[in-house]
Design a protein around this motif. Structure first.
Motif, PDB file in Angstrom:
ATOM      1  N   LEU A  22       0.865  -1.186   0.000  1.00 39.99           N
ATOM      2  CA  LEU A  22       0.000   0.000   0.000  1.00 39.99           C
ATOM      3  C   LEU A  22       0.904   1.238   0.000  1.00 39.99           C
ATOM      4  CD1 LEU A  22      -2.913   1.289   0.616  1.00 39.99           C
ATOM      5  CD2 LEU A  22      -2.178   1.265   2.986  1.00 39.99           C
ATOM      6  N   GLY A  46       0.021   5.259  -1.675  1.00 38.08           N
ATOM      7  CA  GLY A  46      -0.963   6.306  -1.389  1.00 38.08           C
ATOM      8  C   GLY A  46      -2.370   5.766  -1.185  1.00 38.08           C
ATOM      9  N   ARG A 101     -11.015  -6.882  -4.306  1.00 33.43           N
ATOM     10  CA  ARG A 101      -9.832  -7.580  -3.815  1.00 33.43           C
ATOM     11  C   ARG A 101      -9.980  -7.809  -2.320  1.00 33.43           C
ATOM     12  NH1 ARG A 101      -4.251  -4.792  -5.912  1.00 33.43           N
ATOM     13  NH2 ARG A 101      -3.003  -6.675  -5.740  1.00 33.43           N
ATOM     14  N   LEU A 121       3.590   0.868   3.069  1.00 33.66           N
ATOM     15  CA  LEU A 121       4.968   1.319   2.811  1.00 33.66           C
ATOM     16  C   LEU A 121       5.189   2.783   3.179  1.00 33.66           C
ATOM     17  CD1 LEU A 121       5.447  -0.341  -0.719  1.00 33.66           C
ATOM     18  CD2 LEU A 121       6.171  -1.235   1.496  1.00 33.66           C
ATOM     19  N   ALA A 168       9.948   4.997  -5.066  1.00 39.77           N
ATOM     20  CA  ALA A 168       8.613   4.557  -5.512  1.00 39.77           C
ATOM     21  C   ALA A 168       7.493   5.309  -4.806  1.00 39.77           C
ATOM     22  CB  ALA A 168       8.452   3.060  -5.278  1.00 39.77           C
ATOM     23  N   ILE A 226      -5.572  13.795  -4.644  1.00 37.95           N
ATOM     24  CA  ILE A 226      -5.017  12.576  -5.261  1.00 37.95           C
ATOM     25  C   ILE A 226      -3.524  12.775  -5.534  1.00 37.95           C
ATOM     26  CG2 ILE A 226      -5.112  11.083  -7.323  1.00 37.95           C
ATOM     27  CD1 ILE A 226      -7.504  10.678  -5.465  1.00 37.95           C
ATOM     28  N   ARG A 254      -1.460  12.230  -2.401  1.00 31.77           N
ATOM     29  CA  ARG A 254      -1.339  10.850  -1.901  1.00 31.77           C
ATOM     30  C   ARG A 254      -0.761   9.908  -2.956  1.00 31.77           C
ATOM     31  NH1 ARG A 254      -1.492   9.614   3.204  1.00 31.77           N
ATOM     32  NH2 ARG A 254      -1.769   7.492   2.468  1.00 31.77           N
ATOM     33  N   THR A 304       1.211   8.028  -5.887  1.00 32.69           N
ATOM     34  CA  THR A 304       2.652   7.952  -6.143  1.00 32.69           C
ATOM     35  C   THR A 304       2.941   7.392  -7.539  1.00 32.69           C
ATOM     36  OG1 THR A 304       2.781   5.697  -5.279  1.00 32.69           O
ATOM     37  CG2 THR A 304       3.061   7.499  -3.676  1.00 32.69           C
ATOM     38  N   GLY A 318       5.239   5.156  -8.046  1.00 36.45           N
ATOM     39  CA  GLY A 318       5.370   3.707  -7.833  1.00 36.45           C
ATOM     40  C   GLY A 318       4.024   3.013  -7.837  1.00 36.45           C
ATOM     41  N   GLY A 319       3.015   3.667  -7.264  1.00 37.29           N
ATOM     42  CA  GLY A 319       1.670   3.092  -7.253  1.00 37.29           C
ATOM     43  C   GLY A 319       1.073   3.034  -8.651  1.00 37.29           C
ATOM     44  N   ASN A 320       1.361   4.039  -9.455  1.00 39.45           N
ATOM     45  CA  ASN A 320       0.907   4.047 -10.854  1.00 39.45           C
ATOM     46  C   ASN A 320       1.496   2.833 -11.592  1.00 39.45           C
ATOM     47  OD1 ASN A 320       0.862   6.364 -13.612  1.00 39.45           O
ATOM     48  ND2 ASN A 320      -0.880   5.901 -12.322  1.00 39.45           N
ATOM     49  N   THR A 328      -0.104  -0.480 -10.304  1.00 41.55           N
ATOM     50  CA  THR A 328      -1.412  -0.747 -10.920  1.00 41.55           C
ATOM     51  C   THR A 328      -1.261  -1.122 -12.392  1.00 41.55           C
ATOM     52  OG1 THR A 328      -2.550   0.728  -9.385  1.00 41.55           O
ATOM     53  CG2 THR A 328      -3.670   0.290 -11.467  1.00 41.55           C
ATOM     54  N   LEU A 345       6.376  -7.770 -11.976  1.00 41.20           N
ATOM     55  CA  LEU A 345       6.726  -8.059 -10.581  1.00 41.20           C
ATOM     56  C   LEU A 345       6.442  -9.520 -10.244  1.00 41.20           C
ATOM     57  CD1 LEU A 345       5.441  -5.008  -8.478  1.00 41.20           C
ATOM     58  CD2 LEU A 345       7.770  -5.500  -9.237  1.00 41.20           C
ATOM     59  N   ILE A 362       8.590  -2.523  -5.928  1.00 41.33           N
ATOM     60  CA  ILE A 362       9.236  -1.465  -6.711  1.00 41.33           C
ATOM     61  C   ILE A 362       9.973  -0.570  -5.722  1.00 41.33           C
ATOM     62  CG2 ILE A 362       8.889   0.478  -8.288  1.00 41.33           C
ATOM     63  CD1 ILE A 362       6.123  -0.863  -8.973  1.00 41.33           C
ATOM     64  N   MET A 409      -9.770  15.672 -13.002  1.00 43.01           N
ATOM     65  CA  MET A 409     -10.325  14.449 -12.407  1.00 43.01           C
ATOM     66  C   MET A 409     -10.813  13.499 -13.495  1.00 43.01           C
ATOM     67  SD  MET A 409     -10.320  14.173  -9.093  1.00 43.01           S
ATOM     68  CE  MET A 409     -11.758  13.357  -8.466  1.00 43.01           C
ATOM     69  N   VAL A 410      -9.936  13.192 -14.396  1.00 47.23           N
ATOM     70  CA  VAL A 410     -10.395  12.399 -15.533  1.00 47.23           C
ATOM     71  C   VAL A 410      -9.341  11.371 -15.935  1.00 47.23           C
ATOM     72  CG1 VAL A 410      -9.540  14.002 -17.305  1.00 47.23           C
ATOM     73  CG2 VAL A 410     -11.536  12.614 -17.772  1.00 47.23           C
TER      74      VAL A 410
HETATM   75  C1  LIG Z   1     -10.392  10.177  -7.810  1.00 41.17           C
HETATM   76  C2  LIG Z   1      -9.209   9.547  -8.484  1.00 41.17           C
HETATM   77  C3  LIG Z   1      -8.638  10.167  -9.595  1.00 41.17           C
HETATM   78  C4  LIG Z   1      -7.537   9.590 -10.226  1.00 41.17           C
HETATM   79  N1  LIG Z   1      -7.000  10.226 -11.322  1.00 41.17           N
HETATM   80  C5  LIG Z   1      -5.946   9.657 -11.947  1.00 41.17           C
HETATM   81  C6  LIG Z   1      -5.378  10.296 -13.089  1.00 41.17           C
HETATM   82  O1  LIG Z   1      -5.813  11.364 -13.534  1.00 41.17           O
HETATM   83  N2  LIG Z   1      -4.317   9.686 -13.691  1.00 41.17           N
HETATM   84  C7  LIG Z   1      -3.797   8.508 -13.220  1.00 41.17           C
HETATM   85  O2  LIG Z   1      -2.817   8.003 -13.792  1.00 41.17           O
HETATM   86  N3  LIG Z   1      -4.306   7.891 -12.136  1.00 41.17           N
HETATM   87  C8  LIG Z   1      -5.376   8.429 -11.499  1.00 41.17           C
HETATM   88  N4  LIG Z   1      -5.908   7.806 -10.408  1.00 41.17           N
HETATM   89  C9  LIG Z   1      -5.343   6.526  -9.991  1.00 41.17           C
HETATM   90  C10 LIG Z   1      -4.248   6.625  -8.905  1.00 41.17           C
HETATM   91  O3  LIG Z   1      -4.312   7.856  -8.209  1.00 41.17           O
HETATM   92  C11 LIG Z   1      -2.836   6.481  -9.504  1.00 41.17           C
HETATM   93  O4  LIG Z   1      -2.721   5.270 -10.219  1.00 41.17           O
HETATM   94  C12 LIG Z   1      -1.752   6.541  -8.447  1.00 41.17           C
HETATM   95  O5  LIG Z   1      -0.509   6.701  -9.066  1.00 41.17           O
HETATM   96  C13 LIG Z   1      -1.708   5.308  -7.546  1.00 41.17           C
HETATM   97  O6  LIG Z   1      -0.688   5.529  -6.581  1.00 41.17           O
HETATM   98  P1  LIG Z   1      -0.892   5.141  -5.048  1.00 41.17           P
HETATM   99  O7  LIG Z   1       0.364   5.500  -4.347  1.00 41.17           O
HETATM  100  O8  LIG Z   1      -2.139   5.715  -4.505  1.00 41.17           O
HETATM  101  O9  LIG Z   1      -0.996   3.552  -5.194  1.00 41.17           O
HETATM  102  P2  LIG Z   1      -1.767   2.494  -4.281  1.00 41.17           P
HETATM  103  O10 LIG Z   1      -3.216   2.599  -4.459  1.00 41.17           O
HETATM  104  O11 LIG Z   1      -1.219   2.502  -2.893  1.00 41.17           O
HETATM  105  O12 LIG Z   1      -1.226   1.166  -5.000  1.00 41.17           O
HETATM  106  C14 LIG Z   1      -1.553   0.898  -6.339  1.00 41.17           C
HETATM  107  C15 LIG Z   1      -1.025  -0.481  -6.722  1.00 41.17           C
HETATM  108  O13 LIG Z   1       0.399  -0.467  -6.730  1.00 41.17           O
HETATM  109  C16 LIG Z   1       0.910  -1.415  -5.795  1.00 41.17           C
HETATM  110  N5  LIG Z   1       2.092  -0.792  -5.199  1.00 41.17           N
HETATM  111  C17 LIG Z   1       2.177   0.407  -4.584  1.00 41.17           C
HETATM  112  N6  LIG Z   1       3.455   0.671  -4.232  1.00 41.17           N
HETATM  113  C18 LIG Z   1       4.183  -0.416  -4.624  1.00 41.17           C
HETATM  114  C19 LIG Z   1       5.579  -0.744  -4.531  1.00 41.17           C
HETATM  115  N7  LIG Z   1       6.493   0.065  -3.995  1.00 41.17           N
HETATM  116  N8  LIG Z   1       5.973  -1.934  -5.052  1.00 41.17           N
HETATM  117  C20 LIG Z   1       5.069  -2.775  -5.628  1.00 41.17           C
HETATM  118  N9  LIG Z   1       3.765  -2.508  -5.750  1.00 41.17           N
HETATM  119  C21 LIG Z   1       3.319  -1.337  -5.246  1.00 41.17           C
HETATM  120  C22 LIG Z   1      -0.231  -1.671  -4.821  1.00 41.17           C
HETATM  121  O14 LIG Z   1      -0.141  -2.951  -4.198  1.00 41.17           O
HETATM  122  C23 LIG Z   1      -1.434  -1.566  -5.724  1.00 41.17           C
HETATM  123  O15 LIG Z   1      -1.613  -2.769  -6.453  1.00 41.17           O
HETATM  124  C24 LIG Z   1      -6.999   8.365  -9.745  1.00 41.17           C
HETATM  125  C25 LIG Z   1      -7.558   7.746  -8.605  1.00 41.17           C
HETATM  126  C26 LIG Z   1      -8.660   8.326  -7.991  1.00 41.17           C
HETATM  127  C27 LIG Z   1      -9.241   7.653  -6.771  1.00 41.17           C
END
Ligand SMILES: Cc1cc2nc3c(=O)[nH]c(=O)nc-3n(C[C@H](O)[C@H](O)[C@H](O)COP(=O)(O)OP(=O)(O)OC[C@H]3O[C@@H](n4cnc5c(N)ncnc54)[C@H](O)[C@@H]3O)c2cc1C
Length: 296
Positions: free
Chosen positions: A25, A27, A40, A48, A68, A98, A101, A103, A105-107, A110, A153, A159, A182-183
């Protein structure tokens, strides 16, 4: 569901090795949505966010090592001039909340075809640094995505960072959405000119099962610029070159019809974005001083 909060990276890797089913986890902006919709039900979450080194970035030689856990807001405030392509993409992500929070790495975790960080990372030629208790490996970002929302992975791997070469030329990003903020992208495109090695980098988003490069378009443009001596002269870009670049970018995509747009619209918008970003980048190249790369 167990909630585990390691304080060090070594601890996180050891837990991930012991419990490969624990889901990392960062952001939570993707993961919490999935949990809330019961898409899930992992046995454990590996938080993290207490690991400070994941939130850091630094310049090492000719590249930026981006932890990350670096958020889009950090990219915007700290790296706007250093990594303009990624910063332009970061500015389009979600809302301020958004971006605070979410990241990079989260992008990557996913691995959505619509992830906005992916096109600029592809265009820049970034490498994903992957770690486990067995050690660290580096994967070029264009080999990181292996299917829709699937990446390379392996169980037990996390990451650690993304390594992004410092740009030697202009970078641009463009995103089409159904509204201004927001799109999720209907389609996105990123372009990087690499005058130091006379190469071109591209990244296509939301127009195929994975983010991808438009390799033929890259080769065509680099060669056209070289043949006309334009890398050196920075002269006017022929319209035929811009048009063909746009065509070749669209040809590289493999979009589908879905709720956000049709495949035909995505192809059309990609060729438009490719031509536009090239015009913007070329204007930047014509007016900019030759760029200094850190560490040179
Ligand atoms: C309202 C809203 C709007 C959004 N708009 C956009 C947008 O405009 N563009 C866009 O690209 N995305 C958008 N998103 C999606 C999201 O914000 C992005 O994908 C963001 O980068 C996810 O990062 P996070 O840190 O929150 O990841 P998390 O939700 O914490 O994790 C995402 C995934 O990555 C995995 N993960 C996280 N860190 C690691 C690590 N270090 N190693 C291995 N796996 C890891 C997690 O297990 C999970 O599977 C939006 C989401 C919401 C809710």
């Amino acid at each position: 569901m167990e909630f585990i909060q390691p304080r060090t990276w070594a601890e996180a890797l050891a837990i991930q090795a012991d419990m490969p089913a624990a889901v990392p986890l960062a952001g939570g902006t993707d993961l919490m949505v999935e949990l809330n919709f019961a898409a899930r039900r992992p046995p454990a979450l590996l938080d993290l966010t207490r690991i400070s080194e994941l939130r850091q970035w630094n310049i090492e030689g000719n590249e930026v090592r981006l932890g990350a856990g670096v958020t889009y807001s950090q990219v915007l405030t700290g790296l706007g001039d250093t990594l303009p392509g990624l910063a332009l993409a970061a500015r389009t992500v979600g809302s301020p909340q958004i971006r605070n929070r979410g990241t990079v790495g989260g992008n990557l975790g996913t691995a959505s075809p619509a992830g906005d960080a992916h096109p600029p990372l592809l265009a820049a030629g970034a490498q994903v640094e992957i770690a486990s208790i067995r050690g660290t490996r580096s994967v070029p970002v264009d080999q990181f995505f292996v299917g829709a929302k699937r990446n390379v992975l392996e169980p037990g791997e996390l990451i650690a960072a993304v390594r992004i070469p410092l740009p030697s030329g202009p970078e641009q990003f463009s995103k089409i959405g159904t509204r201004n903020a927001m799109v999720i992208a209907v389609a996105a495109f990123s372009l990087a000119l690499h005058p130091d090695r006379q190469e071109v980098g591209t990244g296509i988003g939301s127009a195929g099962p994975t983010p991808r490069r438009a390799r033929k378009a890259e080769k065509f443009l680099a060669a056209a610029l070289a043949e006309a001596g334009l890398w050196e002269s920075r002269g006017r870009l022929p319209e035929t070159v811009t048009a063909e670049f746009g065509n070749l970018v669209a040809v590289a995509a493999d979009p589908i019809d879905d709720v956000r747009g049709t495949a035909a619209y995505r192809l059309h918008s990609l060729s438009v974005m490719a031509r536009r970003t090239l015009a913007w980048a070329w204007r930047d190249y014509q007016t900019a001083e030759p760029m200094n790369r850190g560490g040179d």
